[in-house]
Scaffold this active site. Structure first.
Site, PDB file in Angstrom:
ATOM      1  N   GLU A   1       0.812  -1.214   0.000  1.00  0.00           N
ATOM      2  CA  GLU A   1       0.000   0.000   0.000  1.00  0.00           C
ATOM      3  C   GLU A   1       0.846   1.264   0.000  1.00  0.00           C
ATOM      4  O   GLU A   1       0.428   2.302  -0.508  1.00  0.00           O
ATOM      5  CB  GLU A   1      -0.967   0.007   1.188  1.00  0.00           C
ATOM      6  CG  GLU A   1      -2.098  -1.034   1.091  1.00  0.00           C
ATOM      7  CD  GLU A   1      -1.718  -2.408   1.642  1.00  0.00           C
ATOM      8  OE1 GLU A   1      -0.513  -2.650   1.883  1.00  0.00           O
ATOM      9  OE2 GLU A   1      -2.627  -3.241   1.835  1.00  0.00           O
TER      10      GLU A   1
ATOM     11  N   LYS B   1     -17.344  -0.106   6.860  1.00  0.00           N
ATOM     12  CA  LYS B   1     -17.877  -1.046   5.877  1.00  0.00           C
ATOM     13  C   LYS B   1     -19.391  -0.879   5.676  1.00  0.00           C
ATOM     14  O   LYS B   1     -19.883  -0.967   4.545  1.00  0.00           O
ATOM     15  CB  LYS B   1     -17.552  -2.479   6.317  1.00  0.00           C
ATOM     16  CG  LYS B   1     -17.603  -3.461   5.169  1.00  0.00           C
ATOM     17  CD  LYS B   1     -16.952  -4.781   5.537  1.00  0.00           C
ATOM     18  CE  LYS B   1     -17.070  -5.769   4.390  1.00  0.00           C
ATOM     19  NZ  LYS B   1     -16.477  -7.066   4.731  1.00  0.00           N
TER      20      LYS B   1
ATOM     21  N   PHE C   1     -11.312  -7.009  14.425  1.00  0.00           N
ATOM     22  CA  PHE C   1     -10.279  -7.525  13.529  1.00  0.00           C
ATOM     23  C   PHE C   1      -9.888  -6.453  12.508  1.00  0.00           C
ATOM     24  O   PHE C   1     -10.742  -5.847  11.867  1.00  0.00           O
ATOM     25  CB  PHE C   1     -10.774  -8.786  12.802  1.00  0.00           C
ATOM     26  CG  PHE C   1      -9.768  -9.314  11.822  1.00  0.00           C
ATOM     27  CD1 PHE C   1      -8.531  -9.804  12.261  1.00  0.00           C
ATOM     28  CD2 PHE C   1     -10.022  -9.298  10.457  1.00  0.00           C
ATOM     29  CE1 PHE C   1      -7.587 -10.272  11.361  1.00  0.00           C
ATOM     30  CE2 PHE C   1      -9.082  -9.769   9.546  1.00  0.00           C
ATOM     31  CZ  PHE C   1      -7.862 -10.251   9.995  1.00  0.00           C
ATOM     32  N   GLN C   2      -8.621  -6.210  12.389  1.00  0.00           N
ATOM     33  CA  GLN C   2      -8.064  -5.200  11.471  1.00  0.00           C
ATOM     34  C   GLN C   2      -8.638  -3.802  11.711  1.00  0.00           C
ATOM     35  O   GLN C   2      -8.864  -3.040  10.774  1.00  0.00           O
ATOM     36  CB  GLN C   2      -8.236  -5.624  10.006  1.00  0.00           C
ATOM     37  CG  GLN C   2      -7.416  -6.886   9.700  1.00  0.00           C
ATOM     38  CD  GLN C   2      -7.248  -7.148   8.220  1.00  0.00           C
ATOM     39  OE1 GLN C   2      -8.146  -6.898   7.438  1.00  0.00           O
ATOM     40  NE2 GLN C   2      -6.081  -7.674   7.851  1.00  0.00           N
TER      41      GLN C   2
ATOM     42  N   MET D   1      24.538   8.248   1.386  1.00  0.00           N
ATOM     43  CA  MET D   1      24.418   9.569   1.999  1.00  0.00           C
ATOM     44  C   MET D   1      24.790   9.530   3.479  1.00  0.00           C
ATOM     45  O   MET D   1      25.449  10.437   3.998  1.00  0.00           O
ATOM     46  CB  MET D   1      22.990  10.111   1.817  1.00  0.00           C
ATOM     47  CG  MET D   1      22.803  11.518   2.325  1.00  0.00           C
ATOM     48  SD  MET D   1      24.044  12.642   1.671  1.00  0.00           S
ATOM     49  CE  MET D   1      23.232  13.252   0.204  1.00  0.00           C
TER      50      MET D   1
HETATM   51  C1  LIG Z   1      12.710   5.365   5.110  1.00  0.00           C
HETATM   52  C2  LIG Z   1      14.031   5.979   5.379  1.00  0.00           C
HETATM   53  N1  LIG Z   1      14.907   5.400   6.240  1.00  0.00           N
HETATM   54  C3  LIG Z   1      16.117   5.961   6.476  1.00  0.00           C
HETATM   55  C4  LIG Z   1      16.476   7.126   5.867  1.00  0.00           C
HETATM   56  C5  LIG Z   1      17.826   7.775   6.160  1.00  0.00           C
HETATM   57  N2  LIG Z   1      18.642   7.821   4.934  1.00  0.00           N
HETATM   58  C6  LIG Z   1      18.720   8.903   4.138  1.00  0.00           C
HETATM   59  S1  LIG Z   1      19.652   8.668   2.778  1.00  0.00           S
HETATM   60  C7  LIG Z   1      20.023   7.092   3.239  1.00  0.00           C
HETATM   61  C8  LIG Z   1      20.891   6.241   2.391  1.00  0.00           C
HETATM   62  C9  LIG Z   1      20.328   5.956   1.049  1.00  0.00           C
HETATM   63  O1  LIG Z   1      21.061   4.897   0.484  1.00  0.00           O
HETATM   64  P1  LIG Z   1      20.905   4.490  -1.030  1.00  0.00           P
HETATM   65  O2  LIG Z   1      19.492   4.368  -1.397  1.00  0.00           O
HETATM   66  O3  LIG Z   1      21.773   3.323  -1.300  1.00  0.00           O
HETATM   67  O4  LIG Z   1      21.440   5.795  -1.804  1.00  0.00           O
HETATM   68  P2  LIG Z   1      22.920   6.381  -1.892  1.00  0.00           P
HETATM   69  O5  LIG Z   1      23.022   7.442  -0.858  1.00  0.00           O
HETATM   70  O6  LIG Z   1      23.875   5.267  -1.686  1.00  0.00           O
HETATM   71  O7  LIG Z   1      22.978   6.975  -3.274  1.00  0.00           O
HETATM   72  C10 LIG Z   1      19.416   6.791   4.474  1.00  0.00           C
HETATM   73  C11 LIG Z   1      19.588   5.511   5.192  1.00  0.00           C
HETATM   74  C12 LIG Z   1      15.516   7.715   5.001  1.00  0.00           C
HETATM   75  N3  LIG Z   1      15.742   8.877   4.390  1.00  0.00           N
HETATM   76  N4  LIG Z   1      14.335   7.120   4.763  1.00  0.00           N
END
Ligand SMILES: Cc1ncc(C[n+]2csc(CCOP(=O)(O)OP(=O)(O)O)c2C)c(N)n1
Ligand SMILES: [Mg+2]
Length: 579
Positions: free
Chosen positions: A48, A165, A115-116, A486
């Site tokens: 979803e 519902k 439920f749910q 990042m």
């Molecule tokens: C749902 C979620 N969890 C954690 C983060 C924290 N976060 C920001 S950028 C990142 C790394 C992203 O890694 P990747 O998709 O491999 O991209 P890259 O930076 O390697 O290009 C994280 C863990 C986030 N923004 N969103």
């Protein structure tokens, strides 16, 4: 008529043609009705959250279409609705119109831990503009119309409609009547004032006449208001440079001569120095996010500030301004462009600005030329620069969250209005794959590139199933740097290279592609980048381009959080700009 039938009638009246929906017990009556409905196509995500991002993509990408579309996602109660929440919260942060419709347990069972059963209204309230729960079928249609108005009027945003519902199954009373043509919602607290006041325009003119170093900072509000051409006109007529927020990207062409590029944490040196040095900041359709301002006290501290926003609550919220204008960006710019403003010579200002980009620019160009990083793997900068050249900056880019996002934002030279989509305010990893599906539906005749990191890809990887099922022609540019890049960059710069929990080594992308039967190319040599991109442009259907990228690539310049242009890190030697 039943509540479910009225729901569909209301959606059709509002021009809804797509529902990104996943079924389940509490929403089955609606899906059952949809089976008979030829005018609405159901696209089924695999989760979803994916549906919510698909709906977002449709809303975001259709803003400049002849008729803009509004994304609708639909789920069952409890876990289904809870799975939508992240995508809805993301839409709220980025002001994306969205209808999130969920089934709910029957009105009699509400509050019994049935439920749910989840308290969807309670959970959605802080992440939507408004929440609705029709307690009887007679309320369904009116609520959908009101929800639509709230989602799409002024600053857009998501709304939640949680339908018990019995409100779906029961028939309306025989005297039921709803006249959708004459319907106008009564919302006393809902402030919508698109036209600027004359006195505001006068004040802006006075500030402008006094300014020697004016700067425009423009956000996504420009695109939402269809004000991109008027912005170019205003900037051109008055010789005022423009910087863009991340969501403002693609509002005006990257190669427009007064465009300084993106501002903020990963903005260009030139844009951030301009912010620091300007004496008048004209901020239009943006909200002073902390990724732009750093510490608000030090932000554009030499400048008088004008803030134009359609949402009055944004004025003086994050940054105190000298002149707040509550208006639609288009109305504001149109009013200004009708004024006679004396042309001013700004050569001193432009000379100062031209000094700023040299060092950072040179290093970036050298890196792109080299194309490989410290570990001899590809630099994503080079991949995106090549993509930009091959496509002439005219394709659509949907990005996920991480280094790849900032690299796409910086190195793709957007030429077409509304061609850049990403999760900004929330920064939700996993957004891009599903969002690109909604984008493709809104813009079927344009090429869509989904730029995604290996971490983000795995957050909603199941949507490859949706991609395959419907055959959407989306090209995935996967940056396989084996790391949450990042976060690793922050560890490199601010945590003494303590790389905790950022490694990502366990995905055989080829096998994943095989599992979903999607064509796949692996690229690990600089000389193959262009060939792979060209191949993808010629192939009709989804394709995964897996680029083996360098875990130690850095996205620079970077302003550490809370800093401003004077703290900008510009080079691999981690020098600060003003050292
Ligand atoms: C749902 C979620 N969890 C954690 C983060 C924290 N976060 C920001 S950028 C990142 C790394 C992203 O890694 P990747 O998709 O491999 O991209 P890259 O930076 O390697 O290009 C994280 C863990 C986030 N923004 N969103
Ligand atoms: Mg990564």
């Amino acid at each position: 008529l039943t509540g479910a039938q009225l729901l569909i009638r209301a959606l059709k009246t509002k021009g809804i043609k797509y529902i990104f929906g996943y079924t389940g017990g509490a929403i089955m009556p609606v899906f059952d009705e949809l089976l008979k409905e030829k005018g609405i196509k159901v696209i089924r995500p695999r989760h979803e959250q994916g549906g919510a991002f698909m709906a977002q993509g449709l809303s975001r990408a259709s803003v400049l279409n002849e008729k803009s579309l509004v994304g609708v996602c639909m789920s069952t109660s409890g876990p289904g609705a809870m799975n939508m929440v992240t995508g809805v919260a993301d839409a709220y942060m980025d002001s994306v119109p969205l209808l999130a419709i969920s089934g709910q347990v029957t009105t009699r069972a509400i509050g019994t831990d049935a439920f749910q059963e989840s308290d969807v209204i309670g959970v959605m309230m802080p992440v939507t503009r408004q929440t609705y729960m029709p307690m009887k079928p007679d309320e369904v249609e009116r609520m959908v119309h009101e929800a639509f108005y709230v989602a799409t009027t002024g600053r857009g945003g998501p709304v939640s409609i949680d339908i018990p519902k019995d409100s779906q199954i029961d028939q309306v009373k025989s005297e039921y009547k709803f006249l959708s043509n004459n319907y106008k919602p009564e919302l006393p607290g809902f402030n919508y004032q698109p036209k600027p006041r004359k006195s505001d325009i006068q004040r802006v003119l006075t500030l402008l006449e006094k300014s020697k170093k004016p700067l425009i900072i423009a956000g996504r509000g420009i695109i939402n208001a269809k004000a991109h051409n008027d912005l170019l006109k205003f900037s051109g007529l008055n010789n005022i440079p423009v910087t863009l927020t991340m969501h403002g990207l693609s509002a005006i062409p990257a190669d427009y001569k007064l465009n300084l590029g993106m501002a903020g944490m990963h903005g260009t040196a030139e844009a951030n120095q301009a912010l620091d040095r300007c004496d008048l900041l004209i901020s239009i359709g943006m909200r002073f996010d902390d990724r732009i301002t750093g510490k608000p006290d030090n932000f554009a501290s030499r400048a008088r500030k004008i803030h134009v926003d359609i949402d009055p609550s944004e004025i003086n919220k994050n940054v105190n301004v000298d002149c707040g204008v509550v208006a639609d960006s288009l109305e504001f710019l149109k009013a200004l462009n009708q004024q006679k403003i004396n042309k001013v010579d700004r050569s001193d200002w432009f000379n100062l600005l031209s000094k700023f980009n040299t060092r950072a620019d040179k290093e970036e160009n050298e890196e792109i030329d080299k194309g490989i990083g410290p570990n001899k793997r590809l630099l994503l900068k080079r991949v995106i620069a090549d993509l930009s050249e091959i496509t002439k900056g005219k394709d659509i880019i949907v990005s996920d969250v991480g280094q790849h996002e900032m690299i796409a934002a910086r190195y793709y030279n957007f030429q077409m209005p509304n061609s850049w989509f990403a999760s900004g305010g929330a920064g939700t990893m996993g957004c891009a794959l599903p969002m690109s599906i909604g984008v493709k539906i809104a813009r079927p005749n344009e090429r869509v590139w989904c730029v995604v990191g290996d971490g983000s890809f795995q957050m909603n990887i199941q949507e490859l199933g949706t991609l395959k099922q419907y055959g959407f022609d989306i090209k995935i540019i996967l940056s396989s740097n084996n790391t949450l890049g990042m976060v690793r960059q922050w560890q490199t710069l601010f945590f003494d290279k303590r790389y905790t929990e950022t490694g990502m080594n366990f995905m055989n992308v080829g096998k994943v592609a095989d599992a979903y039967d999607i064509p796949y190319l692996k690229i690990d040599k600089k000389y193959d980048i262009r060939g792979a991109i060209n191949k993808a442009t010629k192939y009709d259907g989804p394709m995964i381009l897996d680029f083996i990228t360098d875990p130690d690539e850095l996205v620079l310049p970077m302003i550490p959080s809370g800093g401003n242009a004077t703290n900008m890190i510009t080079s691999f030697n981690m020098k600060k700009e003003n050292d």
